[in-house]
Write a protein that holds these residues in place. Structure first.
Motif, PDB file in Angstrom:
ATOM      1  N   LEU A 128       0.820  -1.215   0.000  1.00 35.71           N
ATOM      2  CA  LEU A 128       0.000   0.000   0.000  1.00 35.71           C
ATOM      3  C   LEU A 128       0.858   1.271   0.000  1.00 35.71           C
ATOM      4  O   LEU A 128       0.344   2.382  -0.054  1.00 35.71           O
ATOM      5  N   GLY A 129       2.163   1.114   0.088  1.00 36.73           N
ATOM      6  CA  GLY A 129       3.046   2.287   0.103  1.00 36.73           C
ATOM      7  C   GLY A 129       4.331   1.975   0.848  1.00 36.73           C
ATOM      8  O   GLY A 129       4.369   1.058   1.671  1.00 36.73           O
ATOM      9  N   ARG A 130       5.392   2.745   0.544  1.00 34.12           N
ATOM     10  CA  ARG A 130       6.697   2.455   1.133  1.00 34.12           C
ATOM     11  C   ARG A 130       6.842   3.016   2.547  1.00 34.12           C
ATOM     12  O   ARG A 130       6.395   4.117   2.838  1.00 34.12           O
ATOM     13  N   SER A 131       7.507   2.247   3.396  1.00 36.35           N
ATOM     14  CA  SER A 131       7.836   2.729   4.742  1.00 36.35           C
ATOM     15  C   SER A 131       9.059   3.625   4.647  1.00 36.35           C
ATOM     16  O   SER A 131       9.933   3.398   3.811  1.00 36.35           O
ATOM     17  N   LYS A 132       9.116   4.647   5.501  1.00 32.05           N
ATOM     18  CA  LYS A 132      10.329   5.462   5.492  1.00 32.05           C
ATOM     19  C   LYS A 132      10.560   6.152   6.824  1.00 32.05           C
ATOM     20  O   LYS A 132       9.615   6.413   7.587  1.00 32.05           O
ATOM     21  N   TYR A 133      11.815   6.453   7.059  1.00 33.38           N
ATOM     22  CA  TYR A 133      12.270   7.173   8.263  1.00 33.38           C
ATOM     23  C   TYR A 133      11.941   8.645   8.058  1.00 33.38           C
ATOM     24  O   TYR A 133      12.153   9.194   6.975  1.00 33.38           O
ATOM     25  N   ILE A 134      11.397   9.323   9.085  1.00 33.55           N
ATOM     26  CA  ILE A 134      11.120  10.762   8.957  1.00 33.55           C
ATOM     27  C   ILE A 134      11.684  11.532  10.154  1.00 33.55           C
ATOM     28  O   ILE A 134      11.882  10.969  11.235  1.00 33.55           O
ATOM     29  N   SER A 135      11.899  12.818   9.943  1.00 30.99           N
ATOM     30  CA  SER A 135      12.488  13.666  10.988  1.00 30.99           C
ATOM     31  C   SER A 135      11.475  13.958  12.087  1.00 30.99           C
ATOM     32  O   SER A 135      10.271  13.730  11.929  1.00 30.99           O
ATOM     33  N   LYS A 136      11.979  14.531  13.155  1.00 35.08           N
ATOM     34  CA  LYS A 136      11.123  14.955  14.269  1.00 35.08           C
ATOM     35  C   LYS A 136      10.099  15.974  13.755  1.00 35.08           C
ATOM     36  O   LYS A 136       8.907  15.892  14.074  1.00 35.08           O
ATOM     37  N   GLN A 148       5.822  15.836  22.312  1.00 32.12           N
ATOM     38  CA  GLN A 148       7.090  16.257  21.696  1.00 32.12           C
ATOM     39  C   GLN A 148       8.296  16.112  22.617  1.00 32.12           C
ATOM     40  O   GLN A 148       9.437  16.071  22.149  1.00 32.12           O
ATOM     41  N   LYS A 149       8.039  16.027  23.920  1.00 38.10           N
ATOM     42  CA  LYS A 149       9.155  15.936  24.873  1.00 38.10           C
ATOM     43  C   LYS A 149       9.926  14.637  24.655  1.00 38.10           C
ATOM     44  O   LYS A 149       9.368  13.546  24.756  1.00 38.10           O
ATOM     45  N   GLY A 150      11.196  14.755  24.306  1.00 39.00           N
ATOM     46  CA  GLY A 150      12.035  13.573  24.094  1.00 39.00           C
ATOM     47  C   GLY A 150      11.897  12.944  22.725  1.00 39.00           C
ATOM     48  O   GLY A 150      12.558  11.950  22.408  1.00 39.00           O
ATOM     49  N   LEU A 151      11.024  13.496  21.868  1.00 35.50           N
ATOM     50  CA  LEU A 151      10.808  12.930  20.530  1.00 35.50           C
ATOM     51  C   LEU A 151      12.067  13.093  19.672  1.00 35.50           C
ATOM     52  O   LEU A 151      12.652  14.166  19.610  1.00 35.50           O
ATOM     53  N   VAL A 152      12.506  12.014  19.039  1.00 37.71           N
ATOM     54  CA  VAL A 152      13.738  12.037  18.226  1.00 37.71           C
ATOM     55  C   VAL A 152      13.410  12.026  16.727  1.00 37.71           C
ATOM     56  O   VAL A 152      13.960  12.793  15.942  1.00 37.71           O
ATOM     57  N   SER A 153      12.499  11.112  16.328  1.00 37.37           N
ATOM     58  CA  SER A 153      12.186  10.937  14.901  1.00 37.37           C
ATOM     59  C   SER A 153      10.893  10.160  14.772  1.00 37.37           C
ATOM     60  O   SER A 153      10.184   9.937  15.763  1.00 37.37           O
ATOM     61  N   GLY A 154      10.616   9.729  13.561  1.00 40.45           N
ATOM     62  CA  GLY A 154       9.428   8.908  13.341  1.00 40.45           C
ATOM     63  C   GLY A 154       9.639   7.965  12.178  1.00 40.45           C
ATOM     64  O   GLY A 154      10.604   8.092  11.422  1.00 40.45           O
ATOM     65  N   VAL A 155       8.740   7.002  12.039  1.00 40.25           N
ATOM     66  CA  VAL A 155       8.755   6.097  10.888  1.00 40.25           C
ATOM     67  C   VAL A 155       7.325   6.025  10.358  1.00 40.25           C
ATOM     68  O   VAL A 155       6.380   5.888  11.134  1.00 40.25           O
TER      69      VAL A 155
END
Length: 527
Positions: A128-136, A148-155
């Protein structure tokens, strides 16, 4: 699909090829499979279609990220294929859902990106779509209310999302269109056996008229989910447990707690579970839990410990902290997990894959499984009946069989709440135009109209307020107080359409209010 027409079919067949007990995902899927192959098929449900587990899911069509972590690649692969087919065959109720995993440590992003890339590869051309690493920054953009406290990044990854009981109704309609007899409020009270102790039919009771009838069949299939054990008591001389019920609950909140089209996925909560916050019908559903329970009921109630767990976890990951007062509805569902060989296993060890049991009596029972793989489960059951030499061989037709209502549906289409009706949308609009009074809103805060209620009664076999407000129109699952407020209005429409009197309206409204109180937190239930 009209109940009186279906009931009259009962007398037209001396012997059915296939009798299916239980009108949830597995049973309805099996009815579609059997009928589309050309077998004389009947399915009976003691209450309403998808009344139990099959209307109480997390509303996800998924391959099972968690099973991938456990190394169960074949289960994931099968589910991903089925997810893709479901999106093609029932495009009106299944949609592509973007999920975001927020990471609060440096390695989480890389770890989940690698795992989810494997997930995508296993889906192949049905991805259904590609997984990818994303910024904070991008994570916050997609999930504006994420903590947002301590948030580093997302997928980011993609899975499916759907409306479970609407799909169940569409499967019932598809079965009818393929020649099956489909009946709700028809309970199996006994199994009929011959002198060799082989099951040759069932004794039915119409829950509305109390009329009893015996019907014969070559193959009897037990697809009763958490009620499997009670059918097995009729079947076995020596009783044993075939399923163990595990409860999962969900809390429903206003969209303001997650004002996004993306869903939030927490891959590991404090006790190692997966938690989702998913946008659904302009609300947010948060869940789920996994609690083995001793007994099962038609109206399971969320345990206090489960409510607290979901609330606490939601508060940890959402900047706008939901409280008990914000819960619009709480619904509990029971998963029919195949019982382990050894006692004392945790729910994580109890098999999630489906299991088909053929008893000495010839009864075929399905345990385990999930919505995503309902089509494959059905195919396996009918193939099993053929291999047991109970039926002449006919090939499965469901892989690309369009489900009733199937219609390509865009994001723009979904802005109209009628989208779940797919190709039936025009019929509801016509009904409103023929009877302008039916254009009236069911509740001032929701877009549902009286026409949808009437449609559900006339063409989707709704017989009670609960049928209408739980599974035809999803108001009880979205806002229990609003559902209670309109219950009498729905009862009056039912009485008018089905010929009931004032006493019925009164009893029906009281019964519904009892059911609906279970969808409220304890402190908000009226005595």
């Amino acid at each position: 699909m009209k109940r009186h027409e279906q009931a009259s079919k009962l007398n037209e067949t001396d012997e059915w090829d296939i009798i299916i007990i239980g009108g949830g995902a597995s049973g309805l899927g099996t009815a579609v499979d059997a009928a589309s192959r050309g077998y004389k098929t009947i399915i009976v449900e003691a209450v309403d279609f998808a009344k139990g587990t099959s209307s109480r899911s997390t509303k996800l069509v998924h391959g099972g990220v968690r099973y991938l972590e456990q190394g169960d690649v074949s289960l994931v692969k099968e589910a991903l294929k089925e997810r893709g087919l479901m999106a093609q065959n029932a495009a009106h109720v299944v949609k592509n859902q973007t999920f975001v995993i927020p990471n609060y440590n440096w390695w989480g992003g890389y770890f989940y990106t690698i795992g989810l890339t494997i997930y995508d590869l296993l889906a192949g051309r049905l991805s259904l779509g590609r997984s990818k690493y994303i910024s904070k920054k991008k994570t916050i953009e997609l999930l504006p209310t994420v903590e947002q406290k301590g948030l580093v990044s997302g997928v980011i990854y993609h899975d499916g999302q759907f409306d479970d009981s609407r799909l169940a109704l569409n499967l019932a309609q598809t079965a009818v269109e393929n020649g099956a007899c489909v009946l709700n409020y028809t309970k199996v009270i006994n199994l009929l056996k011959d002198d060799n102790n082989h099951v040759i039919g069932v004794q039915l009771e119409d829950r509305e008229t109390a009329e009893r009838k015996e019907i014969k069949g070559k193959v009897i299939i037990n697809a009763t989910g958490v009620f499997t054990n009670s059918i097995m008591k009729m079947n076995d001389k020596v009783y044993k447990k075939y399923i163990v019920p595990s409860q999962g609950i969900h809390l429903v909140f206003d969209k303001s707690f997650l004002p996004s089209d993306s869903a939030l996925m927490v891959p590991k909560t404090s006790d190692g579970r997966v938690l989702f916050a998913v946008p659904w019908h302009d609300k947010v559903i948060v869940g789920t839990t996994d609690t083995l329970i001793k007994s099962h009921s038609l109206e399971p109630i969320a345990l206090e410990s489960e409510i607290e767990f979901v609330l606490e976890t939601a508060q940890r990951f959402l900047a706008k902290k939901p409280t008990r007062a914000d819960v619009l509805s709480v619904f509990a569902g029971l998963r029919p997990l195949a019982a382990p060989e050894k006692e004392g296993k945790s729910t994580k060890e109890v098999s999630r894959s489906h299991k088909i049991i053929v008893s000495e009596t010839g009864l075929i029972t399905i345990t385990g499984g999930k919505w995503t793989t309902y089509r494959k489960i059905a195919e396996d059951i009918i193939d099993k009946a053929i291999s047991e030499k109970k039926l002449p061989k006919k090939e499965c037709k469901t892989e690309h069989l369009s489900i009733h209502g199937n219609k390509k549906t865009t994001t723009l289409d979904r802005e109209n709440h009628l989208y779940v009706y797919g190709s039936d949308i025009q019929n509801i609009i016509d009904l409103q135009n023929q009877q302008p009074a039916l254009k009236q809103k069911l509740h001032p805060n929701y877009d549902y109209t009286l026409a949808e209620v009437v449609w559900g009664i006339r063409y989707e076999m709704a017989r009670t307020i609960d049928d209408v407000l739980s599974r035809r129109v999803r108001l009880l699952f979205l806002d229990a107080r609003a559902a209670i407020a309109v219950s009498e209005k729905v009862a009056q429409l039912l009485a008018k359409e089905l010929g009931h009197d004032e006493d019925w309206i009164k009893t029906q409204t009281e019964e519904f209010k009892t059911i609906a109180s279970g969808f409220l937190l304890p402190e908000f239930r009226s005595n």
